[in-house]
Design an enzyme around this catalytic site. Structure first.
Site, PDB file in Angstrom:
ATOM      1  N   CYS A  64       0.651  -1.201   0.253  1.00  0.00           N
ATOM      2  CA  CYS A  64       0.596  -0.158  -0.019  1.00  0.00           C
ATOM      3  C   CYS A  64       0.398   0.903   0.618  1.00  0.00           C
ATOM      4  O   CYS A  64       0.758   2.227  -0.137  1.00  0.00           O
ATOM      5  CB  CYS A  64      -0.974   0.331   1.167  1.00  0.00           C
ATOM      6  N   HIS A 139      -2.129   1.341   6.763  1.00  0.00           N
ATOM      7  CA  HIS A 139      -2.603   1.280   5.271  1.00  0.00           C
ATOM      8  C   HIS A 139      -2.502   2.889   4.766  1.00  0.00           C
ATOM      9  O   HIS A 139      -2.053   3.594   5.764  1.00  0.00           O
ATOM     10  CB  HIS A 139      -4.581   1.196   5.480  1.00  0.00           C
TER      11      HIS A 139
END
Length: 235
Positions: A64, A139
């Site tokens: 990510c 994330h």
């Protein structure tokens, strides 16, 4: 990856650091990923963006951070030099949908090598499972203005999320409340967040400034030389 003329700068405040950064191309926000919050996010994704915005679904596990970096780079203005690999990929995938763009990223040997050279040995994020109590599952997502709209670019979403109209001058003022709102969802349960800005290379900016000052110096010297030699006219 061959990109030139930009660098990342860590942002420590949502209020008073922007003036020192210069032009900001985009922001990368790091937060703790929680399945419950992700599942409750019912914000609609944008439509009709395909002709002016590069958006790719994340198909690489634990990538990510790389995905967020690419989300900004592939949407930067022409003044940012992408290099041969990313420029070719951007052109080649122009007509691809988000899933195929994600696959193209996963098949790039250059991107894979760049990612693996910095990747941590343990997983950064595993969206396929629910985080356990002791997990540190994080994330990365990106925010940037494209074509007069502030977009949130998250490879785990079906598409980009629009946060409304903006300009190149006011978009960060609109992005900060969005990020602050996201932080407040955690209340007092989480304090680990990080924000980075993709900005123009400070070295390049200083070199351009030095060249500008040198040019002014030479013009001043030329003007003085011209003035000094012009006093001998006819009486």
């Amino acid at each position: 990856m061959g990109v030139k003329g930009v660098q990342f700068e860590e942002v420590y405040s949502l209020e008073d650091q922007w003036a020192t950064l210069g032009a900001v191309h985009g922001l990368i926000f790091l937060f703790k990923w929680e399945q419950g919050l992700a599942a409750s996010d019912e914000r609609p994704t944008a439509s009709g963006y395909e002709d002016h915005l590069f958006f790719a679904k994340q198909v690489i596990t634990n990538a990510c951070a790389t995905q967020a970096i690419l989300s900004i780079l592939m949407n930067c203005p022409p003044s940012v030099t992408l290099g041969a690999e990313l420029a070719n990929m951007k052109e080649f995938t122009a007509e691809f949908d988000a899933d195929l763009k994600g696959l193209a990223i996963s098949n790039s040997e250059t991107i894979r090598k760049a990612h693996n050279s910095f990747a941590r040995p343990e997983p950064i994020m595993e969206p396929e499972r629910e985080a356990k109590k002791d997990d540190d599952v994080f994330h990365f997502i990106a925010y940037m203005p494209v074509n007069g709209v502030l977009y949130e670019l998250d490879g785990l979403k079906k598409g980009p999320i629009s946060h409304g109209a903006c300009t190149d001058d006011d978009w960060m003022g609109k992005a900060c409340p969005v990020i602050q709102s996201r932080i407040e969802k955690y209340a007092s349960s989480e304090i680990r967040f990080n924000l980075m800005a993709l900005i123009k290379s400070k070295r390049d900016a200083l070199e351009e400034r030095a060249q500008t000052l040198e040019g002014r110096k030479q013009r001043c010297l030329s003007a003085l030389d011209g003035g000094g030699g012009g006093g001998g006219g006819e009486g």
